[in-house]
Design a protein around this motif. Structure first.
Motif, PDB file in Angstrom:
ATOM      1  N   PHE A 191       0.837  -1.201   0.000  1.00 17.93           N
ATOM      2  CA  PHE A 191       0.000   0.000   0.000  1.00 17.93           C
ATOM      3  C   PHE A 191       0.870   1.248   0.000  1.00 17.93           C
ATOM      4  CE2 PHE A 191      -2.682  -3.203   1.918  1.00 17.93           C
ATOM      5  CZ  PHE A 191      -3.956  -2.924   1.448  1.00 17.93           C
ATOM      6  N   GLU A 192       0.291   2.350  -0.481  1.00 13.84           N
ATOM      7  CA  GLU A 192       0.895   3.658  -0.289  1.00 13.84           C
ATOM      8  C   GLU A 192       0.041   4.422   0.715  1.00 13.84           C
ATOM      9  OE1 GLU A 192       2.149   7.793  -2.602  1.00 13.84           O
ATOM     10  OE2 GLU A 192       1.514   6.043  -3.775  1.00 13.84           O
ATOM     11  N   PHE A 193       0.695   4.992   1.721  1.00 15.61           N
ATOM     12  CA  PHE A 193      -0.016   5.767   2.729  1.00 15.61           C
ATOM     13  C   PHE A 193      -0.017   7.238   2.343  1.00 15.61           C
ATOM     14  CE2 PHE A 193       0.170   8.014   6.973  1.00 15.61           C
ATOM     15  CZ  PHE A 193      -1.191   7.890   7.224  1.00 15.61           C
ATOM     16  N   ASP A 194      -1.211   7.817   2.288  1.00 17.70           N
ATOM     17  CA  ASP A 194      -1.375   9.246   2.040  1.00 17.70           C
ATOM     18  C   ASP A 194      -1.542   9.911   3.406  1.00 17.70           C
ATOM     19  OD1 ASP A 194      -2.422  11.836   1.580  1.00 17.70           O
ATOM     20  OD2 ASP A 194      -3.343  11.219  -0.311  1.00 17.70           O
ATOM     21  N   ARG A 195      -0.496  10.555   3.871  1.00 17.03           N
ATOM     22  CA  ARG A 195      -0.495  11.100   5.225  1.00 17.03           C
ATOM     23  C   ARG A 195      -1.511  12.238   5.392  1.00 17.03           C
ATOM     24  NH1 ARG A 195       2.775  10.530   9.614  1.00 17.03           N
ATOM     25  NH2 ARG A 195       4.048   9.092   8.400  1.00 17.03           N
TER      26      ARG A 195
END
Length: 372
Positions: free
Chosen positions: A41-45
């Motif tokens: 996954f990519e985390f969008d902060r």
């Protein structure tokens, strides 16, 4: 899938990640309910959301994960492998975060459930829960795993006849100085301590060779305070935590708090504790409870001792592993039995948590980690 360009240079590796600006997460799972294996996954902060990037096929329950210190490789135990166990290596594309399979080796024992990699990136340590043993594997310059070069078979029992009928090695945690390895054995109520030789991928008992906790408590996972002076142990069977001071010179552990209760006083149902982590500032400790389905929250004193400050229900069933992000802003909780990861915002002053409303579907998630 993009292939990684192997540079062998840590500086280049970290610079590449910084340039990408991406925060990549990896989730290990059990091979249940349609799980494909490892999820990326990519985390969008800013948004506080996880966006799926990839699923990597592995039908042998790649449950627990560990990243190489260079960030170029990832390793999984294969908990569903045969009686000889298994562990796999993957390359990491530093631009996308995606994985590519490299190779696998035996872990020389059934039910491998935990893996750690030393700070030089030369050696991996695998805990075989079913086999009651620790396996030591060399990591080659290309990130692949070599055949095991050392094995320690633990022996013993505990008073819980159902869970402690023999040794059950549950985790192997490296000290901050990379000189000692602490191996929690749920079956024998001991934390075994080893000197490590990462160049030759060997271990030998330290002096003293172990620390003992209360009979029947069931040591599971272990973590260090950022200052290296204190360490904390999940006691799975009694839903408690033990606090130790540590002698950095000898590796010796001294118990300073025993069987600290993690459950609410009015909770009387069945429960087992699972994971344990400390926030980056070293002010708060969190421990997950399966049955209560929540996290216990403790403040850490200047003397290393714990004071409970609250609990947080985690919006799912059987919270096993959880992650505190490297900036200390969020906590991600993996729920083995409700197939979801929930995201909490963390108050860095009080340690308390607030559910963001974000719940990500992942089949049987067991472990969640983030690339640094």
């Amino acid at each position: 899938m993009n292939k990684i360009v192997l540079t062998g240079l840590l500086g280049f590796s970290m610079a590449a990640q910084a340039q990408s600006g991406k925060e990549i997460m990896y989730v290990g799972t059990y091979s249940l309910r349609g799980s494909e294996g490892i999820y990326v996954f990519e985390f969008d902060r800013k948004a506080g959301t996880m966006q799926p990037l990839q699923s990597v096929s592995n039908v042998k329950s790649p449950s627990f994960l560990a990243l190489h210190p260079s960030g170029q490789y990832l390793y999984s135990v294969n908990e569903g492998a045969d009686k000889n166990g298994g562990v796999s290596a993957y390359s990491v594309d530093k631009t996308t975060g995606k994985l590519q399979y490299l190779n696998s080796q035996s872990s020389m024992g059934a039910g491998p459930c935990h893996i750690s990699v030393d700070q030089t990136g030369k050696t991996a340590f695998v805990s075989n829960y079913g086999g009651g043993s620790l396996a030591v594997l060399p990591i080659k310059s290309d990130g692949t795993l070599g055949e095991p070069t050392d094995k320690v078979q633990d022996e013993g029992t505990g008073p819980n006849a159902k869970r402690q009928e023999k040794a059950h090695v549950h985790s192997a945690t490296l000290a901050p100085d990379n000189r000692f390895l602490y191996v929690a054995d749920l079956g024998t109520d001991k934390v075994n301590i080893f000197n490590i030789d990462v160049t030759n991928s060997k271990v030998k008992p330290a002096q003293p060779p172990f620390a003992t906790v209360k009979a029947g408590s069931g040591p599971r996972h272990f973590t260090f305070h950022p200052n290296g002076k204190y360490a904390y142990l999940v006691e799975e069977l009694t839903s408690t935590v033990a606090t130790f001071s540590r002698n950095a010179k000898t590796g010796e552990l001294t118990l300073i708090q025993d069987n600290v209760v993690t459950l609410p006083a009015n909770f009387t149902e069945s429960n087992t504790s699972a994971d344990i982590h400390i926030d980056p500032s070293g002010k708060f400790l969190y421990q997950s409870n399966r049955g209560y389905n929540g996290l216990a929250i403790f403040a850490i004193g200047n003397d290393g001792k714990l004071t409970k400050v609250g609990e947080q229900l985690t919006e799912g069933k059987t919270p096993r592993n959880f992650l505190i992000d490297p900036k200390g802003e969020f906590i991600f909780v993996a729920h083995q039995d409700t197939d979801n990861i929930t995201i909490f915002k963390r108050d860095q002053q009080t340690g308390k948590l607030t559910y963001t409303g974000q719940s990500v579907k992942v089949p049987a998630p067991v472990c969640v980690i983030m690339a640094k």
